[in-house]
Design a protein around this motif. Sequence first.
Motif, PDB file in Angstrom:
ATOM      1  N   PRO A 287       0.799  -1.227   0.000  1.00  0.00           N
ATOM      2  CA  PRO A 287       0.000   0.000   0.000  1.00  0.00           C
ATOM      3  C   PRO A 287       0.834   1.282   0.000  1.00  0.00           C
ATOM      4  O   PRO A 287       1.678   1.498   0.869  1.00  0.00           O
ATOM      5  CB  PRO A 287      -0.820  -0.114   1.279  1.00  0.00           C
ATOM      6  N   MET A 288       0.553   2.144  -0.978  1.00  0.00           N
ATOM      7  CA  MET A 288       1.265   3.414  -1.057  1.00  0.00           C
ATOM      8  C   MET A 288       0.954   4.302   0.137  1.00  0.00           C
ATOM      9  O   MET A 288       1.807   5.062   0.590  1.00  0.00           O
ATOM     10  CB  MET A 288       0.901   4.141  -2.354  1.00  0.00           C
ATOM     11  N   SER A 289      -0.268   4.227   0.657  1.00  0.00           N
ATOM     12  CA  SER A 289      -0.605   5.088   1.792  1.00  0.00           C
ATOM     13  C   SER A 289       0.276   4.775   3.002  1.00  0.00           C
ATOM     14  O   SER A 289       0.670   5.685   3.754  1.00  0.00           O
ATOM     15  CB  SER A 289      -2.083   4.942   2.159  1.00  0.00           C
ATOM     16  N   VAL A 290       0.604   3.506   3.189  1.00  0.00           N
ATOM     17  CA  VAL A 290       1.480   3.144   4.307  1.00  0.00           C
ATOM     18  C   VAL A 290       2.900   3.636   4.048  1.00  0.00           C
ATOM     19  O   VAL A 290       3.565   4.156   4.950  1.00  0.00           O
ATOM     20  CB  VAL A 290       1.447   1.621   4.549  1.00  0.00           C
ATOM     21  N   LEU A 291       3.376   3.508   2.809  1.00  0.00           N
ATOM     22  CA  LEU A 291       4.702   4.043   2.491  1.00  0.00           C
ATOM     23  C   LEU A 291       4.759   5.546   2.724  1.00  0.00           C
ATOM     24  O   LEU A 291       5.749   6.067   3.247  1.00  0.00           O
ATOM     25  CB  LEU A 291       5.050   3.735   1.035  1.00  0.00           C
ATOM     26  N   GLU A 292       3.707   6.256   2.337  1.00  0.00           N
ATOM     27  CA  GLU A 292       3.672   7.701   2.546  1.00  0.00           C
ATOM     28  C   GLU A 292       3.668   8.033   4.029  1.00  0.00           C
ATOM     29  O   GLU A 292       4.295   9.005   4.458  1.00  0.00           O
ATOM     30  CB  GLU A 292       2.448   8.292   1.848  1.00  0.00           C
TER      31      GLU A 292
END
Length: 377
Positions: A287-292
């Motif tokens: 998930p990109m949201s977690v990376l962000e």
Amino acid sequence: MRILHAVTLHSPTHAFGGPVRVALNLSQGLRARGHEARLLALGDGFDGPLPTEVEGVPARLHRARRLLPLGFSGITSPGLLAGAGRTVRDYDIVHVHLARDLVTLPVALAALRAGKPLVLQTHGMVDPSDRLLAKVLDALAVRRVLRGASGVLYLTEHERKGLEAVAPASPGHPLRLVRLVNGVPAQEPPATPVGAPRILYAARLQARKRPQDFVAAVPEILRHRPDAEFVVAGPDEGELAPVQALIGRLGLGERVHCPGSLSAGEMLAELRHAHVYVLPSVDEPFPMSVLEALAAGTPAVVTRSNGLARDIAEAGAGRVVDGAAGLAGAVLELLDPAAGAEASAAARKLAAEAFSMDAVLDTLLGVYERCYAGTQA
């Protein structure tokens, strides 16, 4: 090098989620290194003319038309379909963020017909399926583009095995698989969150992402931290009404806020303001949201089936839980000032060392160069 990034849909609500974010991050990084990168997609939800650039990336957007009631698989554009062959001829590399739909599949097929180096990235969207539509599309096009691509990028071993199951290698048609993790741009050093504890969910409101589990954990957190505030943000994909109903039944209307979709700038601002980021979804590839969140120094709480769970656990960049029952306890642990500060520092370190855009771009450009050289041989 001229690179076309094709993705299904761009909208003000960011309805298509991570693949668009990845395409934009990669395009921005490529342009910063002197390459010409452009976005090709459907556009939907815009008032007035479609934009010609997205976050500094030139974009060729076509007005979305719904042909079938099949979610993203049922939208397309006659103009995009008619012009795909001409469009791909202008580029050295055609990088398609592939789904089973009437946008990315036709662009990938057009690239093969034009003899252009084709790089596919599926983001976990192409996996074995018993659905009739998936079987038809696999037989008509998906196997062909996977086997014909110059490079197929995957995130996890689970995704790799799924791709090999969808398109088993045949004599003379091996899948050219390369692992490429998602990267996240570096952020400014975060300010220590101040004020009442703020816990954030920011992802699509769909059943698989379990936003109701997030809301269900709120009363237990409030029992220990009665000053806490909660945000449930993201485009609605069927779960907004149930989430709002649960908020009402639990009497949380003054504590849980639902601001809707967030722009890229609003997402960053929320992450920097939040004490903890929570994504309860199951079987989430990367998930990109977690990376962000990690890049912003916001500790993350995820489930064990999340593709980033192992990295987060090993780095101490948040907490990993087995399911909904563990969410409240994990959040409360991270609201301890010492534990939160330690996890925040670990989150930034993990993002910078394991998921930096520089490392991702180095790998990707190597893939591009090999693919381009292969078509020139």
